[in-house]
Scaffold this active site. Structure first.
Site, short mmCIF file in Angstrom:
data_model
loop_
_atom_site.label_atom_id
_atom_site.label_comp_id
_atom_site.label_asym_id
_atom_site.label_seq_id
_atom_site.Cartn_x
_atom_site.Cartn_y
_atom_site.Cartn_z
N ASP A 136 0.85 -1.20 0.00
CA ASP A 136 0.00 0.00 0.00
C ASP A 136 0.88 1.25 0.00
O ASP A 136 1.59 1.50 0.97
CB ASP A 136 -0.90 0.01 1.25
N TYR A 190 3.04 9.82 -0.50
CA TYR A 190 4.10 9.24 0.33
C TYR A 190 5.48 9.46 -0.32
O TYR A 190 6.51 9.22 0.30
CB TYR A 190 3.91 7.73 0.57
N LYS A 240 -2.73 5.87 -4.53
CA LYS A 240 -3.86 6.78 -4.25
C LYS A 240 -3.62 8.14 -4.90
O LYS A 240 -2.46 8.59 -5.00
CB LYS A 240 -4.01 6.98 -2.73
N HIS A 261 -7.69 9.49 -2.23
CA HIS A 261 -7.03 9.44 -0.91
C HIS A 261 -7.83 10.15 0.19
O HIS A 261 -7.83 9.73 1.34
CB HIS A 261 -5.64 10.07 -1.04
N1 LIG Z 1 -5.29 6.35 3.67
C1 LIG Z 1 -4.76 7.07 4.63
O1 LIG Z 1 -5.12 8.23 4.87
C2 LIG Z 1 -3.68 6.47 5.47
C3 LIG Z 1 -3.12 5.27 5.08
N2 LIG Z 1 -2.13 4.67 5.82
C4 LIG Z 1 -1.61 3.37 5.35
O2 LIG Z 1 -1.69 2.44 6.43
C5 LIG Z 1 -0.38 1.90 6.69
C6 LIG Z 1 -0.21 1.54 8.16
O3 LIG Z 1 -0.44 2.64 8.98
P1 LIG Z 1 0.72 3.47 9.70
O4 LIG Z 1 0.27 4.87 9.81
O5 LIG Z 1 1.98 3.23 9.00
O6 LIG Z 1 0.76 2.91 11.17
P2 LIG Z 1 0.75 1.47 11.90
O7 LIG Z 1 -0.44 1.45 12.79
O8 LIG Z 1 0.95 0.39 10.90
O9 LIG Z 1 1.99 1.59 12.86
C7 LIG Z 1 3.30 1.70 12.41
C8 LIG Z 1 4.19 1.90 13.64
O10 LIG Z 1 4.18 0.71 14.45
C9 LIG Z 1 5.52 0.24 14.59
N3 LIG Z 1 5.45 -1.22 14.51
C10 LIG Z 1 5.13 -1.97 13.43
N4 LIG Z 1 5.08 -3.27 13.74
C11 LIG Z 1 5.38 -3.37 15.05
C12 LIG Z 1 5.49 -4.46 15.93
N5 LIG Z 1 5.25 -5.71 15.54
N6 LIG Z 1 5.82 -4.19 17.23
C13 LIG Z 1 6.05 -2.92 17.65
N7 LIG Z 1 5.97 -1.84 16.83
C14 LIG Z 1 5.63 -2.07 15.54
C15 LIG Z 1 6.30 0.85 13.46
O11 LIG Z 1 7.65 1.07 13.84
P3 LIG Z 1 8.89 0.55 12.93
O12 LIG Z 1 8.61 0.95 11.51
O13 LIG Z 1 10.06 1.26 13.54
O14 LIG Z 1 8.93 -0.94 13.12
C16 LIG Z 1 5.60 2.20 13.31
O15 LIG Z 1 6.08 3.12 14.27
C17 LIG Z 1 0.54 3.04 6.21
O16 LIG Z 1 1.88 2.64 6.07
C18 LIG Z 1 -0.14 3.45 4.93
O17 LIG Z 1 0.15 2.53 3.90
C19 LIG Z 1 -1.69 5.27 6.98
C20 LIG Z 1 -2.18 6.49 7.40
C21 LIG Z 1 -3.22 7.17 6.67
O1 LIG Z 2 -0.87 8.80 5.45
C1 LIG Z 2 -1.82 9.06 4.72
O2 LIG Z 2 -2.21 8.25 3.87
C2 LIG Z 2 -2.51 10.37 4.85
O3 LIG Z 2 -3.47 10.59 4.20
C3 LIG Z 2 -2.06 11.42 5.75
O4 LIG Z 2 -1.50 10.98 6.89
C4 LIG Z 2 -1.24 12.44 4.97
O5 LIG Z 2 -0.38 11.76 4.08
C5 LIG Z 2 -0.43 13.39 5.79
O6 LIG Z 2 0.69 13.58 5.47
C6 LIG Z 2 -1.00 14.03 6.97
O7 LIG Z 2 -0.06 14.85 7.57
#
Ligand SMILES: NC(=O)C1=CN([C@@H]2O[C@H](COP(=O)(O)OP(=O)(O)OC[C@H]3O[C@@H](n4cnc5c(N)ncnc54)[C@H](OP(=O)(O)O)[C@@H]3O)[C@@H](O)[C@H]2O)C=CC1
Ligand SMILES: O=C(O)C(=O)[C@@H](O)[C@H](O)C(=O)CO
Length: 281
Positions: A43, A48, A73, A106
């Site tokens: 994803d 990003y 997205k 998005h």
């Molecule tokens: N559509 C939207 O608006 C959004 C979409 N997304 C999508 O969703 C995905 C996931 O969400 P995201 O915001 O990244 O957050 P997550 O909820 O996936 O959390 C990520 C965090 O958790 C830590 N982590 C991961 N696995 C573990 C584990 N097993 N034990 C302890 N810590 C862990 C990572 O640290 P480390 O990397 O150091 O391991 C990082 O700090 C994004 O990467 C993106 O693709 C996210 C936000 C908004």
């Molecule tokens: O992470 C995503 O997919 C988002 O939509 C938001 O978190 C956005 O990218 C952002 O940067 C907000 O500060």
């Protein structure tokens, strides 16, 4: 791997790898490791700024294209029919993929109707196998569905133990829309990884809190895309198909609901202003 079948018959792996906040310079390494671990669903998003690195990792992996499921997205600044089409072409080129598996609007801001027409056309042309949205509250989703031909296949929304979205999931399911969780770990906020309720379930199953959270979402029928830059955590997060939570475990997690978004409230006008300030280039 388990799959969900989207409303147009496309199969989507229930577990993927998210790359938000992975710096472009580290993304090729992270995605390559995720693919080695076994992830086949990635994803990303134009905003990003790491689509090119995702594409390089995919190309280097040698994995047959049909075995992969790639989501990207279109950002707010590219809302509208022509702009969204052009944004897709840029994403497609950066990813090195003629066909993207899932293309999402998005954010629910700007000319989303124009964008949706572009996505419908891309879908018709076979450039995207499925189209959907992200961060759409139910009323905006209902409106988009009522006035367009193609029903979004997916709505990717903040979903985790502190914002569980059972009612939203039920509404989406009624419309044929698959719920997908972003931030399944709430990015660790509210001390999720040391939460006593989750820790106690994890101990009982000899699993980690992260694994319990992913399992809880998958058992509910929610698609998950956890992010980690660490290979040991990628492996841990992938290893969630050899145990099952009991109904009682599932029920206990529901007590953790906090009832409001931890990141962005998409119903708050301030969210529009904040997100408008985030740029793609
Ligand atoms: N559509 C939207 O608006 C959004 C979409 N997304 C999508 O969703 C995905 C996931 O969400 P995201 O915001 O990244 O957050 P997550 O909820 O996936 O959390 C990520 C965090 O958790 C830590 N982590 C991961 N696995 C573990 C584990 N097993 N034990 C302890 N810590 C862990 C990572 O640290 P480390 O990397 O150091 O391991 C990082 O700090 C994004 O990467 C993106 O693709 C996210 C936000 C908004
Ligand atoms: O992470 C995503 O997919 C988002 O939509 C938001 O978190 C956005 O990218 C952002 O940067 C907000 O500060």
């Amino acid at each position: 791997m388990q799959f969900v079948t989207l409303n147009n018959g496309v199969k989507m792996p229930v577990l993927g790898f998210g790359v938000y906040q992975i710096p472009p310079s580290d993304t090729e390494r992270a995605v390559s490791e995720a693919l080695e671990v076994g992830y086949r669903h990635i994803d990303t998003a134009a905003v990003y700024k790491n689509e090119e690195a995702v594409g390089k990792a995919i190309a280097a992996s040698g994995i047959p294209r049909d075995d992969l499921f790639v989501t990207t997205k279109v950002w707010i600044s590219d809302a509208g029919e022509d702009a969204a089409r052009a944004a897709f072409e840029r994403s497609s080129e950066k990813l090195g993929l003629d066909v993207v598996d899932l293309y999402l609007i998005h954010q629910p801001f700007g000319d989303v109707y124009g964008s949706w027409r572009a996505l419908e056309r891309l879908n018709e042309e076979g450039r995207v196998r499925a189209i959907g949205v992200s961060n759409f509250p139910n009323d905006r989703l209902a409106d988009l569905i009522a006035f367009n031909r193609v029903v979004p296949a997916v709505n990717q929304v903040e979903t985790h133990p502190f914002l569980q979205r059972f009612a939203d999931q039920e509404f989406m399911a009624g419309e044929g829309v698959q719920i997908e969780s972003w931030a399944p770990f709430a990015e660790g906020r509210n001390n999720l990884f040391t939460n006593p309720t989750l820790s106690s379930i994890a101990r009982a199953h000899d699993k980690s809190v992260a694994q319990v959270v992913l399992r809880w979402l998958i058992q509910r029928g929610v698609v998950v895309i956890p992010k980690s830059v660490r290979r040991d955590r990628m492996e841990e997060n992938f290893d969630v198909f050899d145990f099952e939570l009991a109904d009682s475990d599932m029920a206990v997690v529901t007590t953790l609901e906090k009832g409001e978004p931890l990141f962005i409230d998409h119903r708050d006008p301030a969210a529009v202003d904040m997100l408008k300030g985030v740029t793609v280039e």
